[in-house]
Structure formats: C-alpha cells, structure tokens
Design a protein around this motif. Sequence first.
Motif, PDB file in Angstrom:
ATOM      1  N   LEU A 109     -59.672  59.230 -88.856  1.00 19.19           N
ATOM      2  CA  LEU A 109     -59.052  58.657 -87.665  1.00 19.19           C
ATOM      3  C   LEU A 109     -57.657  58.157 -88.005  1.00 19.19           C
ATOM      4  N   TYR A 110     -56.666  58.808 -87.414  1.00 19.12           N
ATOM      5  CA  TYR A 110     -55.283  58.401 -87.622  1.00 19.12           C
ATOM      6  C   TYR A 110     -54.442  59.033 -86.525  1.00 19.12           C
ATOM      7  N   GLY A 111     -53.691  58.231 -85.816  1.00 15.82           N
ATOM      8  CA  GLY A 111     -52.878  58.793 -84.752  1.00 15.82           C
ATOM      9  C   GLY A 111     -52.186  57.709 -83.948  1.00 15.82           C
ATOM     10  N   ARG A 112     -51.353  58.177 -83.017  1.00 15.35           N
ATOM     11  CA  ARG A 112     -50.668  57.275 -82.088  1.00 15.35           C
ATOM     12  C   ARG A 112     -50.901  57.778 -80.673  1.00 15.35           C
ATOM     13  N   ALA A 113     -51.500  56.926 -79.860  1.00 13.67           N
ATOM     14  CA  ALA A 113     -51.725  57.257 -78.458  1.00 13.67           C
ATOM     15  C   ALA A 113     -50.541  56.754 -77.647  1.00 13.67           C
ATOM     16  N   ASP A 114     -49.932  57.634 -76.873  1.00 14.32           N
ATOM     17  CA  ASP A 114     -48.861  57.236 -75.959  1.00 14.32           C
ATOM     18  C   ASP A 114     -49.474  56.964 -74.599  1.00 14.32           C
ATOM     19  N   VAL A 115     -49.187  55.793 -74.049  1.00 14.51           N
ATOM     20  CA  VAL A 115     -49.992  55.225 -72.976  1.00 14.51           C
ATOM     21  C   VAL A 115     -49.110  54.589 -71.910  1.00 14.51           C
ATOM     22  N   TYR A 127     -51.977  62.151 -77.268  1.00 22.87           N
ATOM     23  CA  TYR A 127     -52.603  61.612 -78.472  1.00 22.87           C
ATOM     24  C   TYR A 127     -51.992  62.340 -79.656  1.00 22.87           C
ATOM     25  N   ASN A 128     -51.092  61.687 -80.361  1.00 23.45           N
ATOM     26  CA  ASN A 128     -50.430  62.286 -81.517  1.00 23.45           C
ATOM     27  C   ASN A 128     -51.345  62.134 -82.720  1.00 23.45           C
TER      28      ASN A 128
END
Length: 444
Positions: A109-115, A127-128
Amino acid sequence: MSARSDRITEAYLAGCEAPDGPLRHARASLELSETKRLSWPRLLPRPIFVDEAEYRAFGRDLVTIYELVTGLPRRMYGGDFDRFRTALGIDDRHATLMCRLLGEGPPPLYGRADVYFDGSAFKLLEYNIGSALGGLDMVGTLPKAYLKVPAVAEFAAEHDLGFLDMGSDLAEALRGAGKTIGVGEPVVAILEGPGGMARYGHQRRAIAELLAENEIDCRVGEIGDLRFRRGKPYLDGAGVDVILRYYGLEEMLEQPDCDELLEPVFRAHEAGQVVVWTPTNVFGNKGTLAMLSEFAELFTVDERAVIERVLPWCRMLGRPGAGPDTRRIDDCVARQDQLVFKPAGLYGGQGVVIGKEVDAATWRATLDAGSRAGSLVQEIVPPNVEAVIDPETGERSEWYALWAAFMTPSGLSGGGIRAIPPGGTTVITMINNTTVRNTCLFTC
C-alpha cells in the motif's frame, strides 16, 4: 466539512485580520531549509483544518479502494494479467516493463489519492499508485514547521490540533522494505530518470532531508548514477538497499539505453540485493477506477458501498487499436457540462479536458481521439473553497482546494492541499499552472 473544522477555520482567519497579527504572517515565519523553500516556493498563507475522524474514515475507504484496484486482475479476469492490461489499453512494451517486478501478490500500500470535498463528502478523483509521489516532502515538513511558530503553536494547543506524520510513516515503510532482504537500517536511494535531477532535484533532495530527519540514510541521484558490484547497486560509494523510484516508465522509454539502465536494477531486485519501492505502477492507470465504477455489481455489498460513497461515476472511453465508441461519445456530448476527460495512462494533469471549459466541437474531437488512445470520462465533482487572507493586503479571497491524501502500509499517513483562485481552469497541477499554491493539513 464538519462544524468543528469550520469553526477552527474561522477562528484562524479572525486571527489574521489585524495587519500585525502573528497568525497572518505565520508563513513568513516558517523555518525551512533552502532546499525545502526551493522545493515548494509557492505556499498558501495558511494551513487547512480537517476533522480527524472524518478524514480517517475516508482513509479507511481509500484502503478498500486500493485493495479493490490491486485485486482487479484476479476479481475480473481470473488472474489473467494480459487480459487485464489489454482492457486498460496497455501495450506489450509497457506491460513487459510494468510486470517485470510485479510478483504474485499485490504491491504494498503506497500512493496519493487526489480528492475533492464536494460539500458533504470526500470524492476520489485519481489514485496515484506507485512510488513517484509529488508533495510528500511538503506534507511531512510543513506541519512541524508551522508548530515552531509561537502563535500557531498557541492556536494549535487551544484547539487541540494535530497532524499525520508522513515522514515517520514513510521511514517505517522503507525500513520494512529493507527487512524483506535482511537489512536492519537500510540505505535508501531516491532515483530520478536521466536528466531528472536538473528539473526535480530540489524536490528529491527535500524528500531526502525529510527521511534524514527520521534517521534514514538517504542518497539522491539518477538511475544512470548507479554502479553495480557483484550485482548490488551503489550510489555515492554506498551500497543501496531500497530504491525509492522516481524514474517514470514513459521517460525511461524515451531513452535509447532504457533496457541497459533498467535491467541491472531488475536483476538486483529479483536477486534480493535491493528492493525497488514500489515494483510497478500498472495500478496507477486511471482506467482501474472506471472499472470499479462500471462493474461495481461484481463486488460485495460492503465493497459496493465504499465505491458508491467515494468514487464519482466514470467510464472507459476506449483503448488503443479499437474504433471509436460512438454510443458512449454521443452520451458524453450530451453531458458535456457534467464531465471531465482524462487520458488513462498519463499524469500531472496532462491531457485533462474539462467539458464545460471548451466548445462543443473541441469536446467531441477530444472524445473521438481519446476513444482511440485509451481514456476515460468522469463526472465532475465541484470542489470546495477555502478562504484565505492575504498577508500583505488583508484581503479575503476564496480558493478551490484539491486534497492529497497519502497512503503507506500503515494507512492514511498525511495530507496536503493544492489550491487555485476561481476564474481560470480548474485543472490543478503544479506542472503548468503557476497560480497553484500548496499547504498542509492539521487535524482537529
């Protein structure tokens, strides 16, 4: 946003009204290294406040979405990865490199969610999923820097504010990666692609500073700077245990020596001499979210509830080699003001077109071309606005806010904001929009 966070926001703004108010000038008082200032030169004048319970609940939903996305090959295609990547429009060349280190199970689990926050709930736009995450150094640094400003520290204590510690969580994730190859305290290399340090060197060195503050031995360079001894990579004379990969697949494919640069890293990972964090970016393809939206009936009741709660309506528009989807294009033309067009495999706002920001002919042409190249359409989510007081003039203005929620193996690990003033495009990207400002989050 909750009534509590709204009250705290208004209290902070009230503290910024006086021309000599210390909260008003807190940004100017931040103690940041030169590297970090160069990394993030355009900061919003204040932090943003979010209800911690509300934000953590959304973080749990993001964990579920991550698990669903990384489980799509098994859930929808019986474990046949070729069928999965073909449905996303990923060609053989890309797939070969994406899958080389994929392994049998899902990536960590690793990422950046743009919201966006639409006024009542958080909605996931992208979801990057992969290791090349922009902004984590800012969200790991700014909260601590703000709390060193006496007026902010006093305000935080009065309102019981906290923050999610991205730096600590990332350091623990990288230590965990090192342990998989028997390393106690890993040497981490943050690696750019060829020429990448000239453009992004400040940001990468800022991440290294963040990790050093969390007692991680970190080196920074480009993939071509690696030297190999008996198969193990070295950078600046030190053996590398974990690679935090910032070289993107597209930029590597542009290099004539792409395979020569990647192959020794692949072999070192496969031999257990280094860990590439994370091994693939295939799940960062935007088409995965369209799959969740369109085929939600394939999931459990609880999983569908999460999809419906956080994901706006979106659909794949086409893939390379396929003819135009005339029926879907016609539907998207009729709904132009409600939709945004996105290339499935690009990043950083590249190729994104907001339906209501272009004329009808441009919109149809975009859809037609996109249906041949691999793309999706998504329902527009209206962003919330955050009020800001200009430290110099005292004027109050409103900014559209794009939230970034960072995820590590421990779950939700930090958050930041990219903001733009209303009136221009609503595509919020650091690459080609100089009006964008950044800031961090405090929880309440």
